[in-house]
Design a protein around this motif. Structure first.
Motif: not given
Length: 228
Positions: A133-151
């Motif tokens: 899974h990915s957890i994503e931080s967006w600003r003004d429609g742009e991907l500007v940060g995030g993380l991914y991993g296994i659950a």
């Protein structure tokens, strides 16, 4: 595409990583095998994760079990006032740009990069099966940060994170913590592999390997985390 819930169990593989046991003083436990979904799941269930031993993460594949292990107990996450305020500046999304997050984490300009095309392909397949899974931080429609991993069950094994603007990765981590502790199940843990000074400031602790493996056995018995 939607991510299946509960995750789909893949076929087992010939590699018996679940029976590999680490030595007392080495983080590297084994080398070789493959990155098939069944291999990866067996590894994570045994407390191992892959990282290539060649240049920039190239093969052969190394299987690691750090001593000590970086662990974040959701209830011990330190969310300072500045981070709470920063949350309002971002749109947090889940599993909408998994491959993009991995590609940003694999940026060849990053120091110590280790995420290869093979790793991206393997974890993308895990994503399609409902394990990654990915957890994503967006600003003004742009991907500007995030993380991914296994659950798996009550475990979230964090693999990598990135940011292009301040606080974006911290906001993603805070959102992950919200997901992991949503049902207040005390068995749930977030594995960050190796603790850093930065992560320690957010509540990550260093656990002896034996303590992590005991907590892992308990966490795997918890119901699967919900990301939808």
């Amino acid at each position: 595409m939607s991510v299946p819930y509960p995750p789909q169990e893949p076929a087992t593989t010939e590699w018996a990583l679940g029976r590999v046991r680490p030595t007392d003083d080495e983080d590297l436990v084994a080398a070789g095998a493959d990155l098939e979904p069944g291999t990866l799941l067996a590894a994570y269930r045994a407390g191992l994760f892959p990282m290539g031993l060649g240049d920039h993460g190239a093969r052969p594949i190394g299987w690691w079990s750090p001593e000590p292990r970086g662990v974040l107990v959701p209830g011990e996450f330190r969310e300072r006032r500045s981070l709470k305020k920063a949350r309002a500046k971002f749109d947090v999304r889940v599993d909408t740009a998994f491959v993009d997050v991995m590609r940003r984490c694999a940026d060849p300009e990053r120091e110590g990069r280790w995420i290869t095309d093979e790793i991206v392909s393997a974890y993308t397949e895990m994503h399609h099966l409902g394990w990654a899974h990915s957890i994503e931080s967006w600003r003004d429609g742009e991907l500007v940060g995030g993380l991914y991993g296994i659950a798996i069950g009550g475990l979230f094994a964090g693999e990598s994170m990135f940011h292009t603007v301040p606080d974006a990765s911290k906001v993603a981590l805070a959102a992950l913590v919200d997901i992991v502790r949503a049902d207040d199940d005390p068995r749930r843990i977030i594995d960050v592999q190796w603790a850093t000074e930065h992560l320690a400031g957010l509540g990550v602790a260093e656990w002896p390997r034996a303590r992590y493996l005991t907590a892992l056995e308990t966490a795997l018995k918890a119901p699967p985390l919900r990301f939808g």
